[in-house]
Design a protein around this motif. Structure first.
Motif, short mmCIF file in Angstrom:
data_model
loop_
_atom_site.label_atom_id
_atom_site.label_comp_id
_atom_site.label_asym_id
_atom_site.label_seq_id
_atom_site.Cartn_x
_atom_site.Cartn_y
_atom_site.Cartn_z
N VAL A 51 0.85 -1.19 0.00
CA VAL A 51 0.00 0.00 0.00
C VAL A 51 0.88 1.23 0.00
CG1 VAL A 51 -1.77 1.27 1.26
CG2 VAL A 51 -1.82 -1.22 1.24
N ARG A 52 0.53 2.18 -0.87
CA ARG A 52 1.27 3.43 -0.97
C ARG A 52 0.31 4.61 -0.85
NH1 ARG A 52 1.89 0.06 -4.66
NH2 ARG A 52 0.88 1.21 -6.33
N VAL A 53 0.78 5.67 -0.21
CA VAL A 53 0.00 6.91 -0.13
C VAL A 53 0.81 8.00 -0.82
CG1 VAL A 53 -0.92 8.70 1.40
CG2 VAL A 53 -1.24 6.29 1.97
N TYR A 54 0.13 8.69 -1.74
CA TYR A 54 0.74 9.78 -2.50
C TYR A 54 0.10 11.10 -2.10
CZ TYR A 54 2.45 6.11 -5.62
OH TYR A 54 3.07 5.00 -6.12
N MET A 55 0.88 12.17 -2.19
CA MET A 55 0.38 13.51 -1.96
C MET A 55 0.56 14.31 -3.25
SD MET A 55 1.67 16.44 0.72
CE MET A 55 3.25 16.63 -0.09
N THR A 56 -0.51 14.93 -3.70
CA THR A 56 -0.45 15.80 -4.87
C THR A 56 -0.68 17.23 -4.40
OG1 THR A 56 -1.30 14.05 -6.29
CG2 THR A 56 -1.40 16.29 -7.15
N ASN A 57 0.29 18.10 -4.70
CA ASN A 57 0.23 19.50 -4.30
C ASN A 57 0.59 20.34 -5.52
OD1 ASN A 57 0.19 21.92 -2.98
ND2 ASN A 57 2.02 21.55 -1.76
N ASP A 58 -0.36 21.12 -5.99
CA ASP A 58 -0.17 21.98 -7.17
C ASP A 58 0.36 21.21 -8.37
OD1 ASP A 58 -1.10 24.28 -5.90
OD2 ASP A 58 0.88 24.78 -5.12
N GLY A 59 -0.17 20.00 -8.59
CA GLY A 59 0.19 19.21 -9.75
C GLY A 59 1.39 18.30 -9.57
N ASP A 60 2.14 18.45 -8.49
CA ASP A 60 3.29 17.58 -8.22
C ASP A 60 2.87 16.45 -7.30
OD1 ASP A 60 5.03 19.21 -9.70
OD2 ASP A 60 5.41 20.49 -7.96
N THR A 61 3.09 15.20 -7.74
CA THR A 61 2.73 14.03 -6.96
C THR A 61 3.97 13.42 -6.34
OG1 THR A 61 0.83 13.62 -8.38
CG2 THR A 61 1.58 11.78 -7.02
N THR A 62 3.90 13.16 -5.02
CA THR A 62 5.03 12.62 -4.27
C THR A 62 4.57 11.43 -3.44
OG1 THR A 62 5.91 14.86 -4.07
CG2 THR A 62 6.83 13.21 -2.60
N LEU A 63 5.36 10.37 -3.46
CA LEU A 63 5.11 9.23 -2.59
C LEU A 63 5.51 9.63 -1.18
CD1 LEU A 63 4.42 6.19 -2.22
CD2 LEU A 63 6.83 5.72 -2.69
N VAL A 64 4.58 9.56 -0.23
CA VAL A 64 4.89 10.00 1.13
C VAL A 64 5.04 8.84 2.11
CG1 VAL A 64 3.99 12.34 0.94
CG2 VAL A 64 2.46 10.49 1.63
N SER A 65 4.44 7.67 1.80
CA SER A 65 4.58 6.53 2.69
C SER A 65 4.16 5.26 1.97
CB SER A 65 3.73 6.71 3.94
OG SER A 65 3.94 5.66 4.85
N TRP A 66 4.72 4.14 2.43
CA TRP A 66 4.28 2.84 1.93
C TRP A 66 4.60 1.78 2.97
CZ3 TRP A 66 7.27 -1.50 0.89
CH2 TRP A 66 8.65 -1.32 0.90
N ALA A 67 3.87 0.67 2.87
CA ALA A 67 4.08 -0.45 3.78
C ALA A 67 3.47 -1.70 3.17
CB ALA A 67 3.45 -0.18 5.14
N THR A 68 3.88 -2.84 3.68
CA THR A 68 3.24 -4.10 3.33
C THR A 68 2.16 -4.33 4.37
OG1 THR A 68 5.30 -4.94 2.42
CG2 THR A 68 3.62 -6.57 3.01
#
Length: 133
Positions: A51-68
């Motif tokens: 599972v991954r959580v992404y953050m999109t801010n003003d069009g830029d997407t960044t992976l902020v966390s992940w885990a099994t």
């Protein structure tokens, strides 16, 4: 007395204009979080997802966390945790495992937010339903 009233009016006027000026130029922040999941395994009712959580801010997407993540009829949990920041733990019935290269934020900490948690549940259900078909 006139000086006192003038001073009061001037103070109100200048403080009011400075407040209006600061709020007028503030740009609204538009941050959107999304969750994505991929099936790692589904054995005898035990499901393992990445599972991954992404953050999109003003069009830029960044992976902020992940885990099994493991859930279902999994039996005994494995106890391996190479990450110093995020500890393997259970959260609302799902078990989260972290590796040494996990990101700055622990996934369980992000899932405390109801919006992010609901997106996680939707993504988890999507993956599970695709397996059951």
């Amino acid at each position: 007395m006139k000086k006192l009233i003038f001073g009061f009016i001037a103070t109100v006027f200048f403080s009011g204009t400075s407040i209006a000026q600061t709020t007028q130029y503030q740009k609204p922040v538009s941050v959107v979080f999304t969750a994505k999941a991929d099936l790692i395994s589904a054995i005898n009712g035990c499901y393992t997802l990445q599972v991954r959580v992404y953050m999109t801010n003003d069009g830029d997407t960044t992976l902020v966390s992940w885990a099994t993540v493991q859930f279902g009829d999994c039996g005994q949990r494995r106890e391996t945790n190479a990450n110093q920041t995020c500890k393997d733990q259970e959260f609302k019935g799902d078990y989260f495992y972290y590796t040494a290269d996990s990101l700055k934020y622990c996934l369980v900490d992000l899932l405390q937010d109801e919006v992010i948690y609901s997106k996680y549940i939707i993504e988890k259900d999507r993956v599970i339903n695709s397996v059951k078909k």
